[in-house]
Scaffold this motif. Structure first.
Motif, PDB file in Angstrom:
ATOM      1  N   ALA A  93       0.839  -1.202   0.000  1.00  0.00           N
ATOM      2  CA  ALA A  93       0.000   0.000   0.000  1.00  0.00           C
ATOM      3  C   ALA A  93       0.871   1.247   0.000  1.00  0.00           C
ATOM      4  CB  ALA A  93      -0.914   0.002   1.222  1.00  0.00           C
ATOM      5  N   GLY A  94       0.389   2.288  -0.642  1.00  0.00           N
ATOM      6  CA  GLY A  94       1.157   3.531  -0.682  1.00  0.00           C
ATOM      7  C   GLY A  94       0.358   4.660  -1.294  1.00  0.00           C
ATOM      8  N   LEU A  95       0.797   5.869  -1.002  1.00  0.00           N
ATOM      9  CA  LEU A  95       0.129   7.075  -1.479  1.00  0.00           C
ATOM     10  C   LEU A  95       1.206   8.065  -1.880  1.00  0.00           C
ATOM     11  CD1 LEU A  95      -2.613   8.615  -1.721  1.00  0.00           C
ATOM     12  CD2 LEU A  95      -2.264   9.374   0.642  1.00  0.00           C
ATOM     13  N   ASN A  96       1.042   8.686  -3.059  1.00  0.00           N
ATOM     14  CA  ASN A  96       2.040   9.636  -3.529  1.00  0.00           C
ATOM     15  C   ASN A  96       1.364  10.768  -4.298  1.00  0.00           C
ATOM     16  OD1 ASN A  96       4.431  10.902  -4.105  1.00  0.00           O
ATOM     17  ND2 ASN A  96       5.139   9.387  -5.569  1.00  0.00           N
ATOM     18  N   GLN A  97       1.864  11.977  -4.096  1.00  0.00           N
ATOM     19  CA  GLN A  97       1.345  13.157  -4.782  1.00  0.00           C
ATOM     20  C   GLN A  97       2.296  14.312  -4.531  1.00  0.00           C
ATOM     21  OE1 GLN A  97      -2.480  14.411  -3.368  1.00  0.00           O
ATOM     22  NE2 GLN A  97      -2.604  16.182  -4.714  1.00  0.00           N
ATOM     23  N   LYS A  98       2.559  15.103  -5.558  1.00  0.00           N
ATOM     24  CA  LYS A  98       3.410  16.276  -5.384  1.00  0.00           C
ATOM     25  C   LYS A  98       2.589  17.411  -4.787  1.00  0.00           C
ATOM     26  CE  LYS A  98       6.782  19.185  -7.761  1.00  0.00           C
ATOM     27  NZ  LYS A  98       7.453  19.501  -9.049  1.00  0.00           N
ATOM     28  N   PHE A 101       5.197  22.438  -0.323  1.00  0.00           N
ATOM     29  CA  PHE A 101       5.405  22.335   1.127  1.00  0.00           C
ATOM     30  C   PHE A 101       4.678  23.443   1.885  1.00  0.00           C
ATOM     31  CE2 PHE A 101       7.823  22.722   5.085  1.00  0.00           C
ATOM     32  CZ  PHE A 101       7.964  21.390   5.462  1.00  0.00           C
ATOM     33  N   ARG A 102       4.658  24.661   1.304  1.00  0.00           N
ATOM     34  CA  ARG A 102       4.043  25.797   1.985  1.00  0.00           C
ATOM     35  C   ARG A 102       2.530  25.698   2.036  1.00  0.00           C
ATOM     36  NH1 ARG A 102       6.847  29.889  -2.016  1.00  0.00           N
ATOM     37  NH2 ARG A 102       6.191  28.122  -3.310  1.00  0.00           N
ATOM     38  N   GLN A 103       1.960  24.937   1.117  1.00  0.00           N
ATOM     39  CA  GLN A 103       0.506  24.824   1.033  1.00  0.00           C
ATOM     40  C   GLN A 103      -0.043  23.575   1.727  1.00  0.00           C
ATOM     41  OE1 GLN A 103      -1.085  27.399  -0.263  1.00  0.00           O
ATOM     42  NE2 GLN A 103       0.906  28.324  -0.730  1.00  0.00           N
ATOM     43  N   MET A 104       0.838  22.727   2.213  1.00  0.00           N
ATOM     44  CA  MET A 104       0.400  21.443   2.759  1.00  0.00           C
ATOM     45  C   MET A 104      -0.286  21.596   4.112  1.00  0.00           C
ATOM     46  SD  MET A 104       2.624  18.001   3.462  1.00  0.00           S
ATOM     47  CE  MET A 104       3.724  18.533   2.150  1.00  0.00           C
ATOM     48  N   GLU A 105      -1.449  20.971   4.231  1.00  0.00           N
ATOM     49  CA  GLU A 105      -2.164  20.936   5.504  1.00  0.00           C
ATOM     50  C   GLU A 105      -1.575  19.837   6.389  1.00  0.00           C
ATOM     51  OE1 GLU A 105      -4.475  23.002   6.354  1.00  0.00           O
ATOM     52  OE2 GLU A 105      -4.858  23.983   4.423  1.00  0.00           O
ATOM     53  N   PHE A 154       7.884  16.762  -2.343  1.00  0.00           N
ATOM     54  CA  PHE A 154       7.579  15.398  -1.882  1.00  0.00           C
ATOM     55  C   PHE A 154       8.073  15.147  -0.451  1.00  0.00           C
ATOM     56  CE2 PHE A 154       7.514  15.020  -6.491  1.00  0.00           C
ATOM     57  CZ  PHE A 154       6.371  14.266  -6.705  1.00  0.00           C
ATOM     58  N   ALA A 155       8.157  16.203   0.367  1.00  0.00           N
ATOM     59  CA  ALA A 155       8.631  16.026   1.740  1.00  0.00           C
ATOM     60  C   ALA A 155       7.753  15.058   2.515  1.00  0.00           C
ATOM     61  CB  ALA A 155       8.683  17.377   2.450  1.00  0.00           C
ATOM     62  N   HIS A 156       6.446  15.178   2.362  1.00  0.00           N
ATOM     63  CA  HIS A 156       5.486  14.326   3.061  1.00  0.00           C
ATOM     64  C   HIS A 156       5.634  12.866   2.641  1.00  0.00           C
ATOM     65  CE1 HIS A 156       4.070  15.774  -0.743  1.00  0.00           C
ATOM     66  NE2 HIS A 156       3.158  14.840  -0.802  1.00  0.00           N
ATOM     67  N   LYS A 161       7.757   7.385   3.655  1.00  0.00           N
ATOM     68  CA  LYS A 161       8.395   6.202   3.077  1.00  0.00           C
ATOM     69  C   LYS A 161       9.712   5.877   3.786  1.00  0.00           C
ATOM     70  CE  LYS A 161       6.001   4.303  -0.262  1.00  0.00           C
ATOM     71  NZ  LYS A 161       5.648   2.857  -0.207  1.00  0.00           N
ATOM     72  N   ALA A 162      10.447   6.908   4.177  1.00  0.00           N
ATOM     73  CA  ALA A 162      11.670   6.667   4.937  1.00  0.00           C
ATOM     74  C   ALA A 162      11.349   6.027   6.282  1.00  0.00           C
ATOM     75  CB  ALA A 162      12.429   7.976   5.138  1.00  0.00           C
ATOM     76  N   GLY A 163      10.238   6.435   6.874  1.00  0.00           N
ATOM     77  CA  GLY A 163       9.809   5.830   8.129  1.00  0.00           C
ATOM     78  C   GLY A 163       9.542   4.343   7.976  1.00  0.00           C
ATOM     79  N   MET A 164       8.885   3.966   6.878  1.00  0.00           N
ATOM     80  CA  MET A 164       8.625   2.547   6.652  1.00  0.00           C
ATOM     81  C   MET A 164       9.922   1.778   6.420  1.00  0.00           C
ATOM     82  SD  MET A 164       6.059   0.666   3.959  1.00  0.00           S
ATOM     83  CE  MET A 164       7.146   0.874   2.555  1.00  0.00           C
ATOM     84  N   ARG A 165      10.870   2.417   5.739  1.00  0.00           N
ATOM     85  CA  ARG A 165      12.163   1.768   5.528  1.00  0.00           C
ATOM     86  C   ARG A 165      12.847   1.470   6.859  1.00  0.00           C
ATOM     87  NH1 ARG A 165      17.755   4.275   3.782  1.00  0.00           N
ATOM     88  NH2 ARG A 165      18.798   2.420   2.895  1.00  0.00           N
TER      89      ARG A 165
END
Length: 246
Positions: A93-98, A101-105, A154-156, A161-165
């Protein structure tokens, strides 16, 4: 003879990687628990496996809900008419979207963490809870280039993904000595499926022949990981088209 079971969490489109993993495992004498958010989608994949002579059951599962994951593993580890307890689990399972960063909730950041990290934790935890007493089993996680580096917008995604690694690495060190093979597969590049093609029109023409990852080829890599002798286990590997820059 009863088939061993395999679990694939994160199955969506019929031409996606989750479906390819399910078909690969079924073709190698596994009864596959095909799990994803949308029952209609996973049932189509399970039905196609059965039409081809394989064995599969569809499960509607939200990997971020603890009770859903526990229910799935209760079915996976039960000996019944469908098969014997599972020996192979894959979290795809995974989720990705560009996103700027300034607009991210904050809620968006949390949504990505929940699926890309928390879901992997829940599936990994339930897998080793069941596998350790048996002293065997494989637990594989699908990663991405974002597992290793954060790109603009893609910071989020990279953080989750790094956390899962890191979950995968910690699990491998803790449970490898107890007979559990934990591996992280970095999928680096565009996967050849309708999802990518619809999001990025013209990508096939742009990348050219063999410029996208073939889902069957990726799935075969996972299966070969499962077959590895414990004296030479791989904890992490990457797959990418030969044209992909890295």
């Amino acid at each position: 003879m009863s088939l061993a079971k395999a679990v694939v969490v994160g199955v969506g489109a019929e031409d996606g990687l989750g479906a390819a993993l399910s078909r690969c495992y079924a073709s190698n004498d596994r009864h596959v628990l095909v799990a994803g958010r949308t029952l209609a989608k996973v049932e189509r994949v399970a039905a196609s496996i059965r039409r081809d002579g394989g064995s599969a059951t569809a499960y509607a599962v939200d990997a971020t809900r603890e009770e859903d994951v526990i229910r799935l593993f209760d079915a996976a580890m039960t000996s019944d008419e469908l098969g014997s307890p599972a020996d192979l689990v894959t979290y795809n399972a995974g989720l990705n979207q560009k996103i700027d960063f300034r607009q991210m909730e904050a809620s968006t950041f949390e949504e990505f963490w929940r699926l890309n990290t928390l879901g992997g934790f829940l599936v990994g935890r339930e897998a080793v809870r069941r596998f350790v007493p048996l002293g065997r089993g494989s637990v594989f996680f699908t990663g991405a280039s974002g597992s290793l580096r954060g790109m603009p917008g893609f910071a989020h995604f990279a953080a989750s993904k790094a956390g899962m690694r890191m979950i995968s690495q910690s699990m491998a060190r803790e449970f490898g000595p107890q007979g559990i093979h934990v591996a992280h597969v970095i999928v680096d590049g565009a996967i050849d499926g309708e999802r990518v093609k619809s999001l990025f029109p013209g990508v096939s023409e742009q990348l050219g022949e063999s410029g996208m990852l073939n889902t069957k080829a990726i799935a075969e890599t996972y299966w070969q990981l499962h077959l590895q002798h414990p004296s030479a286990w791989t904890q992490e590997l990457d797959v990418r088209p030969f044209k992909e820059k890295f």
